[in-house]
Design a protein around this motif. Sequence first.
Motif, PDB file in Angstrom:
ATOM      1  N   ASP A  16       0.855  -1.175   0.000  1.00 53.29           N
ATOM      2  CA  ASP A  16       0.000   0.000   0.000  1.00 53.29           C
ATOM      3  C   ASP A  16       0.897   1.232   0.000  1.00 53.29           C
ATOM      4  O   ASP A  16       2.110   1.130   0.061  1.00 53.29           O
ATOM      5  N   LYS A  33      -7.849  -7.154   9.421  1.00 49.68           N
ATOM      6  CA  LYS A  33      -8.878  -6.431   8.660  1.00 49.68           C
ATOM      7  C   LYS A  33      -8.316  -5.157   8.048  1.00 49.68           C
ATOM      8  O   LYS A  33      -8.645  -4.802   6.926  1.00 49.68           O
ATOM      9  N   ARG A  76      -6.286  -6.103   4.680  1.00 50.24           N
ATOM     10  CA  ARG A  76      -6.816  -7.005   3.655  1.00 50.24           C
ATOM     11  C   ARG A  76      -6.873  -6.315   2.297  1.00 50.24           C
ATOM     12  O   ARG A  76      -6.991  -5.099   2.194  1.00 50.24           O
ATOM     13  N   CYS A  77      -6.767  -7.137   1.268  1.00 48.73           N
ATOM     14  CA  CYS A  77      -6.846  -6.676  -0.131  1.00 48.73           C
ATOM     15  C   CYS A  77      -5.677  -5.778  -0.510  1.00 48.73           C
ATOM     16  O   CYS A  77      -5.798  -4.922  -1.380  1.00 48.73           O
ATOM     17  N   ARG A  78      -4.528  -5.974   0.118  1.00 48.61           N
ATOM     18  CA  ARG A  78      -3.338  -5.181  -0.186  1.00 48.61           C
ATOM     19  C   ARG A  78      -2.150  -6.041  -0.594  1.00 48.61           C
ATOM     20  O   ARG A  78      -1.067  -5.526  -0.785  1.00 48.61           O
ATOM     21  N   ARG A  84      -1.743 -12.864  -0.371  1.00 50.51           N
ATOM     22  CA  ARG A  84      -1.108 -13.493  -1.543  1.00 50.51           C
ATOM     23  C   ARG A  84       0.348 -13.832  -1.229  1.00 50.51           C
ATOM     24  O   ARG A  84       0.819 -14.922  -1.536  1.00 50.51           O
ATOM     25  N   GLY A 128     -15.717 -14.108   0.973  1.00 51.69           N
ATOM     26  CA  GLY A 128     -14.570 -13.271   0.615  1.00 51.69           C
ATOM     27  C   GLY A 128     -13.310 -14.097   0.472  1.00 51.69           C
ATOM     28  O   GLY A 128     -12.506 -13.878  -0.438  1.00 51.69           O
ATOM     29  N   ARG A 188     -13.360 -15.930  -2.870  1.00 50.97           N
ATOM     30  CA  ARG A 188     -12.926 -15.055  -3.975  1.00 50.97           C
ATOM     31  C   ARG A 188     -11.404 -14.926  -3.978  1.00 50.97           C
ATOM     32  O   ARG A 188     -10.760 -14.967  -5.028  1.00 50.97           O
ATOM     33  N   PHE A 189     -10.833 -14.758  -2.782  1.00 51.44           N
ATOM     34  CA  PHE A 189      -9.381 -14.637  -2.665  1.00 51.44           C
ATOM     35  C   PHE A 189      -8.694 -15.876  -3.222  1.00 51.44           C
ATOM     36  O   PHE A 189      -7.782 -15.770  -4.049  1.00 51.44           O
ATOM     37  N   GLY A 193      -8.870 -16.166  -6.858  1.00 52.66           N
ATOM     38  CA  GLY A 193      -8.026 -15.141  -7.460  1.00 52.66           C
ATOM     39  C   GLY A 193      -6.550 -15.496  -7.493  1.00 52.66           C
ATOM     40  O   GLY A 193      -5.784 -14.907  -8.257  1.00 52.66           O
TER      41      GLY A 193
END
Length: 156
Positions: free
Chosen positions: A6, A92, A95-97, A101, A129, A132-133, A136
């Motif tokens: 990020d 939390k 996440r999504c950063r 992965r 969620g 989806r991860f 992905g």
Amino acid sequence: MERKVDSGGAVVIRPFVAKDIAQVAALCGQLGYPSTPEQVRGRLDQMTQDRDSAIFVANGASGQVVGWVHVYVRRLLEVEQHAEIGGLVVAKSHRCRGAGRMLMEKAEDWARLKGCETVYVRSSVQRTGAHRFYRGIDYEQTKTLHLFLKALKDPG
């Protein structure tokens, strides 16, 4: 291994060390399994002796643990040896950063070194969620199952 995740900093993936216990315990709660540092310490005491089990953490820019993954080798009579993800959680706030992965890539690298050709991960049906991860990062859903549990009572 370091990557920007990020605009505020980077995440570094490294092996778990004892000073991580309190932060790992807090993340267990975010995964849905509230745990005290003492409970986590007791579980880790057994796991860290096992050469076929590894725990990696994601360190945030300020040095805090923002995620962890537990991976282990599973041997069964009916299928070839494989790695299984025992748990994966990212805070939390992170996440999504990219930390999830990166943790999974580290677990996959470890599994390859152990001679595993596949990695299994189980994810409860309500964790959409997470589904989806995993999709992905090229995991495919192969089955739906029921989990049965029996508490073993002291016979005496």
